[in-house]
Design an enzyme around this catalytic site. Structure first.
Site, PDB file in Angstrom:
ATOM      1  N   CYS A  94       0.817  -1.216   0.000  1.00 10.16           N
ATOM      2  CA  CYS A  94       0.000   0.000   0.000  1.00 10.16           C
ATOM      3  C   CYS A  94       0.855   1.273   0.000  1.00 10.16           C
ATOM      4  CB  CYS A  94      -0.984  -0.061   1.164  1.00 10.16           C
ATOM      5  SG  CYS A  94      -2.466   0.896   0.864  1.00 10.16           S
ATOM      6  N   ARG A 129     -12.555   6.189  -1.559  1.00 12.57           N
ATOM      7  CA  ARG A 129     -11.460   5.252  -1.304  1.00 12.57           C
ATOM      8  C   ARG A 129     -11.897   3.896  -1.841  1.00 12.57           C
ATOM      9  NH1 ARG A 129      -7.690   6.979   2.245  1.00 12.57           N
ATOM     10  NH2 ARG A 129      -6.940   4.904   2.764  1.00 12.57           N
ATOM     11  N   HIS A 193      -4.004  -5.749   2.243  1.00 15.16           N
ATOM     12  CA  HIS A 193      -3.731  -5.945   3.660  1.00 15.16           C
ATOM     13  C   HIS A 193      -4.334  -7.299   4.018  1.00 15.16           C
ATOM     14  CE1 HIS A 193      -2.521  -1.752   4.052  1.00 15.16           C
ATOM     15  NE2 HIS A 193      -3.612  -1.387   3.416  1.00 15.16           N
TER      16      HIS A 193
HETATM   17  N1  GLN Z   1      -2.334   6.752   2.191  1.00 16.02           N
HETATM   18  C1  GLN Z   1      -2.386   5.862   1.092  1.00 16.02           C
HETATM   19  C2  GLN Z   1      -3.739   5.847   0.394  1.00 16.02           C
HETATM   20  O1  GLN Z   1      -4.741   6.154   0.987  1.00 16.02           O
HETATM   21  C3  GLN Z   1      -1.958   4.474   1.501  1.00 16.02           C
HETATM   22  C4  GLN Z   1      -2.926   3.818   2.449  1.00 16.02           C
HETATM   23  C5  GLN Z   1      -2.419   2.541   3.047  1.00 16.02           C
HETATM   24  O2  GLN Z   1      -1.203   2.316   3.146  1.00 16.02           O
HETATM   25  N2  GLN Z   1      -3.324   1.723   3.502  1.00 16.02           N
HETATM   26  O3  GLN Z   1      -3.808   5.529  -0.772  1.00 16.02           O
END
Ligand code: GLN
Length: 225
Positions: A94, A129, A193
């Site tokens: 990520c 998101r 994840h």
């Molecule tokens: N901040 C980054 C995003 O929102 C990575 C998020 C994360 O590592 N889960 O894309």
């Protein structure tokens, strides 16, 4: 007993959604194969020695920490690139995945410079998101990986890297082209994840085997036969 030296890159700053579990899993599986992991955090104002490490883990993070890491990363970019180009084994998840690329435009629209070690870039998306369960298929290995994605960034791969998998369920790198993650030489990146390596043991074992093979080629065949 074979010992591997493992770098948890910015491990004190980037560790969202239990990404640290990837390292715990690697260590656990390695022990089952008779391999000892010595893990050390390399973070701000510390140099990264590409010849020292057998495996590098670069986890996920929030935009605030990514901005801090980005500044420091500029001092480590050539050493990280030479590690990757010399077939060093690396896992980026990520935020770590994003920061290995050219740049990342965060949710607020700020352009964050990456290490430029891998050929991709990441844009933001407005008021959205990608969150949810995800399943991807890696055709080369004949393996299916599952996990949970939660990212604002939309990553677009260049010609030099392959995706880690093709999306069967979920959004993946950008919600458009069905790619997920990146695979280049012995570097494996993903938005998954879960943590990724707890849920997907064949990938965990592949990564450990490659790390052993790089340092102890003869023993690798015996240990994993
Ligand atoms: N901040 C980054 C995003 O929102 C990575 C998020 C994360 O590592 N889960 O894309």
């Amino acid at each position: 007993m074979i010992e591997l030296t493992v770098c948890h890159l910015y491990g004190n700053l980037l560790n969202t959604y239990g990404d640290n579990g990837n390292l715990l899993m690697l260590k656990h599986r390695a022990k089952q194969h008779g391999i000892l992991f010595n893990i050390e955090i390399i973070s701000l104002n510390q140099s990264f020695d590409p010849s020292k490490y057998d495996l590098v883990f670069f986890g996920g993070g929030q935009d605030f920490e990514q901005r801090i890491v980005s500044l420091d990363l500029q001092t480590k970019k050539s050493d990280l690139s030479s590690y990757i180009e010399n077939d060093g084994v690396m896992v980026g998840i990520c935020g770590g995945f994003q920061l290995l690329g050219h740049y990342y435009v965060d949710a607020a629209g700020t352009k964050i410079e990456g290490a430029g070690a891998l050929d991709y870039y990441t844009l933001n998306q407005v008021n959205n998101r990608f969150i949810g369960d995800i399943v991807i298929k890696n055709e080369e290995f004949g393996e299916t990986y599952k996990g949970f994605e939660n990212h604002n960034g939309r990553t677009f791969l260049g010609d030099q890297v392959k995706p880690l998998g093709i999306v069967e369920k979920g959004q993946g790198n950008n919600g458009e082209d069905r790619t997920e993650g990146a695979h280049y030489k012995q570097t494996f990146c993903s938005y998954l994840h879960g943590p990724l390596l707890v849920q997907n043991i064949p990938l965990t074992d592949r990564i450990i085997k490659q790390a052993v093979k790089n340092r102890f080629p003869k023993q690798a065949e015996e240990l994993f036969s």
